[in-house]
Design a protein around this motif. Sequence first.
Motif, PDB file in Angstrom:
ATOM      1  N   SER A   1       3.516   0.327 -15.113  1.00  0.00           N
ATOM      2  CA  SER A   1       3.882   1.349 -14.135  1.00  0.00           C
ATOM      3  C   SER A   1       4.318   0.761 -12.806  1.00  0.00           C
ATOM      4  O   SER A   1       3.934  -0.354 -12.460  1.00  0.00           O
ATOM      5  N   ILE A   2       5.106   1.529 -12.083  1.00  0.00           N
ATOM      6  CA  ILE A   2       5.367   1.292 -10.669  1.00  0.00           C
ATOM      7  C   ILE A   2       4.413   2.234  -9.952  1.00  0.00           C
ATOM      8  O   ILE A   2       4.477   3.450 -10.146  1.00  0.00           O
ATOM      9  N   PRO A   3       3.499   1.712  -9.156  1.00  0.00           N
ATOM     10  CA  PRO A   3       2.518   2.600  -8.523  1.00  0.00           C
ATOM     11  C   PRO A   3       3.169   3.523  -7.503  1.00  0.00           C
ATOM     12  O   PRO A   3       4.248   3.242  -6.988  1.00  0.00           O
ATOM     13  N   ASP A   4       2.489   4.611  -7.203  1.00  0.00           N
ATOM     14  CA  ASP A   4       2.936   5.479  -6.118  1.00  0.00           C
ATOM     15  C   ASP A   4       2.760   4.715  -4.809  1.00  0.00           C
ATOM     16  O   ASP A   4       1.819   3.935  -4.655  1.00  0.00           O
ATOM     17  N   THR A   5       3.671   4.935  -3.870  1.00  0.00           N
ATOM     18  CA  THR A   5       3.585   4.245  -2.591  1.00  0.00           C
ATOM     19  C   THR A   5       2.328   4.664  -1.824  1.00  0.00           C
ATOM     20  O   THR A   5       1.836   5.784  -1.996  1.00  0.00           O
ATOM     21  N   THR A   6       1.848   3.773  -0.995  1.00  0.00           N
ATOM     22  CA  THR A   6       0.814   4.127  -0.010  1.00  0.00           C
ATOM     23  C   THR A   6       1.390   3.955   1.389  1.00  0.00           C
ATOM     24  O   THR A   6       0.652   3.962   2.368  1.00  0.00           O
ATOM     25  N   CYS A   7       2.711   3.773   1.474  1.00  0.00           N
ATOM     26  CA  CYS A   7       3.459   3.624   2.729  1.00  0.00           C
ATOM     27  C   CYS A   7       3.034   2.348   3.466  1.00  0.00           C
ATOM     28  O   CYS A   7       2.202   1.595   2.980  1.00  0.00           O
ATOM     29  N   ASP A   8       3.640   2.101   4.612  1.00  0.00           N
ATOM     30  CA  ASP A   8       3.444   0.823   5.308  1.00  0.00           C
ATOM     31  C   ASP A   8       2.006   0.590   5.758  1.00  0.00           C
ATOM     32  O   ASP A   8       1.538  -0.544   5.794  1.00  0.00           O
ATOM     33  N   THR A   9       1.299   1.660   6.102  1.00  0.00           N
ATOM     34  CA  THR A   9      -0.065   1.516   6.609  1.00  0.00           C
ATOM     35  C   THR A   9      -1.120   1.662   5.518  1.00  0.00           C
ATOM     36  O   THR A   9      -2.308   1.536   5.796  1.00  0.00           O
ATOM     37  N   GLY A  10      -0.693   1.963   4.300  1.00  0.00           N
ATOM     38  CA  GLY A  10      -1.640   2.164   3.212  1.00  0.00           C
ATOM     39  C   GLY A  10      -2.348   3.501   3.270  1.00  0.00           C
ATOM     40  O   GLY A  10      -3.351   3.695   2.589  1.00  0.00           O
ATOM     41  N   THR A  11      -1.825   4.430   4.083  1.00  0.00           N
ATOM     42  CA  THR A  11      -2.541   5.688   4.304  1.00  0.00           C
ATOM     43  C   THR A  11      -1.875   6.920   3.720  1.00  0.00           C
ATOM     44  O   THR A  11      -2.479   7.984   3.743  1.00  0.00           O
ATOM     45  N   CYS A  12      -0.645   6.825   3.221  1.00  0.00           N
ATOM     46  CA  CYS A  12      -0.060   8.049   2.664  1.00  0.00           C
ATOM     47  C   CYS A  12      -0.588   8.264   1.253  1.00  0.00           C
ATOM     48  O   CYS A  12      -0.924   7.326   0.536  1.00  0.00           O
TER      49      CYS A  12
ATOM     50  N   ALA B   1       3.176   9.133   5.768  1.00  0.00           N
ATOM     51  CA  ALA B   1       3.174   8.016   6.714  1.00  0.00           C
ATOM     52  C   ALA B   1       4.544   7.362   6.649  1.00  0.00           C
ATOM     53  O   ALA B   1       5.332   7.603   5.732  1.00  0.00           O
ATOM     54  N   SER B   2       4.810   6.511   7.617  1.00  0.00           N
ATOM     55  CA  SER B   2       6.098   5.820   7.682  1.00  0.00           C
ATOM     56  C   SER B   2       6.195   4.771   6.576  1.00  0.00           C
ATOM     57  O   SER B   2       5.234   4.046   6.303  1.00  0.00           O
ATOM     58  N   TRP B   3       7.394   4.691   5.974  1.00  0.00           N
ATOM     59  CA  TRP B   3       7.651   3.695   4.925  1.00  0.00           C
ATOM     60  C   TRP B   3       9.012   3.070   5.209  1.00  0.00           C
ATOM     61  O   TRP B   3      10.045   3.615   4.840  1.00  0.00           O
ATOM     62  N   THR B   4       9.008   1.933   5.899  1.00  0.00           N
ATOM     63  CA  THR B   4      10.244   1.227   6.226  1.00  0.00           C
ATOM     64  C   THR B   4      10.234  -0.223   5.780  1.00  0.00           C
ATOM     65  O   THR B   4      11.290  -0.830   5.643  1.00  0.00           O
ATOM     66  N   SER B   5       9.055  -0.788   5.559  1.00  0.00           N
ATOM     67  CA  SER B   5       8.936  -2.205   5.221  1.00  0.00           C
ATOM     68  C   SER B   5       9.533  -2.503   3.846  1.00  0.00           C
ATOM     69  O   SER B   5       9.282  -1.782   2.878  1.00  0.00           O
TER      70      SER B   5
ATOM     71  N   GLY C   1       6.510   0.743  -4.347  1.00  0.00           N
ATOM     72  CA  GLY C   1       6.041   1.958  -4.992  1.00  0.00           C
ATOM     73  C   GLY C   1       7.115   3.015  -5.105  1.00  0.00           C
ATOM     74  O   GLY C   1       8.312   2.750  -4.955  1.00  0.00           O
ATOM     75  N   PHE C   2       6.655   4.235  -5.371  1.00  0.00           N
ATOM     76  CA  PHE C   2       7.509   5.390  -5.571  1.00  0.00           C
ATOM     77  C   PHE C   2       6.965   6.532  -4.714  1.00  0.00           C
ATOM     78  O   PHE C   2       5.755   6.779  -4.689  1.00  0.00           O
ATOM     79  N   GLY C   3       7.850   7.215  -3.987  1.00  0.00           N
ATOM     80  CA  GLY C   3       7.426   8.327  -3.147  1.00  0.00           C
ATOM     81  C   GLY C   3       8.588   9.260  -2.852  1.00  0.00           C
ATOM     82  O   GLY C   3       9.701   9.067  -3.356  1.00  0.00           O
ATOM     83  N   TYR C   4       8.317  10.247  -2.009  1.00  0.00           N
ATOM     84  CA  TYR C   4       9.355  11.229  -1.674  1.00  0.00           C
ATOM     85  C   TYR C   4       9.172  11.736  -0.255  1.00  0.00           C
ATOM     86  O   TYR C   4       8.131  11.572   0.359  1.00  0.00           O
TER      87      TYR C   4
ATOM     88  N   ASP D   1       9.136   9.194   7.055  1.00  0.00           N
ATOM     89  CA  ASP D   1       7.838   9.634   6.559  1.00  0.00           C
ATOM     90  C   ASP D   1       7.944  10.025   5.090  1.00  0.00           C
ATOM     91  O   ASP D   1       8.809  10.821   4.713  1.00  0.00           O
ATOM     92  N   TYR D   2       7.051   9.464   4.283  1.00  0.00           N
ATOM     93  CA  TYR D   2       7.029   9.712   2.841  1.00  0.00           C
ATOM     94  C   TYR D   2       5.624  10.068   2.393  1.00  0.00           C
ATOM     95  O   TYR D   2       4.653   9.822   3.096  1.00  0.00           O
TER      96      TYR D   2
END
Length: 157
Positions: free
Chosen positions: A52-63, A69-73, A78-81, A100-101
């Motif tokens: 699997s490709i895990p779901d994103t936790t965004c840049d800070t690991g908090t989404c 949360a912001s996801w730019t890095s 992961g995968f998000g929307y 923000d994702y």
Amino acid sequence: TISSIFIDFGPITPGAPVTRTNLLTVSNGSAYGYTVLARENHPLRVLESGISIPDTTCDTGTCNESASASWTSLTTFGFGYRCDNITGTDCASGFSGPNDYKQFASSESAELAQPVMQGSNVGRNIQAQVTYKVNISSTQAAGAYQNTITYIALPTI
């Protein structure tokens, strides 16, 4: 309505995020509004191997499925929307910043479907754009990854 029931990310290069979009359109005849919920059946996965490709936790690991949360890095994988208003202002809260994702709630993890759009007024052709984003590391196995996102439109009565 949904503009496409098939989203193809094509070949993905590690560290080079790929985005695709869908247009959600709601024509609400209910005097009390509506909600559009979304949930994935499982993370993006190669069905034959279970990788699997895990779901994103965004840049800070908090989404997660309910908090954005912001996801730019380029090194956050992961995968998000995200949701962006096209007509009306009915995207669910949490997408105020342009990067923000969130994760999709997962039925495999017994997570409840979460609001993507919500409106409290009668309206026609209210539109929101859902942007799907995937980013992988160099150790992610090659394969045809897939999942199913289910959108559920409910009237408020």
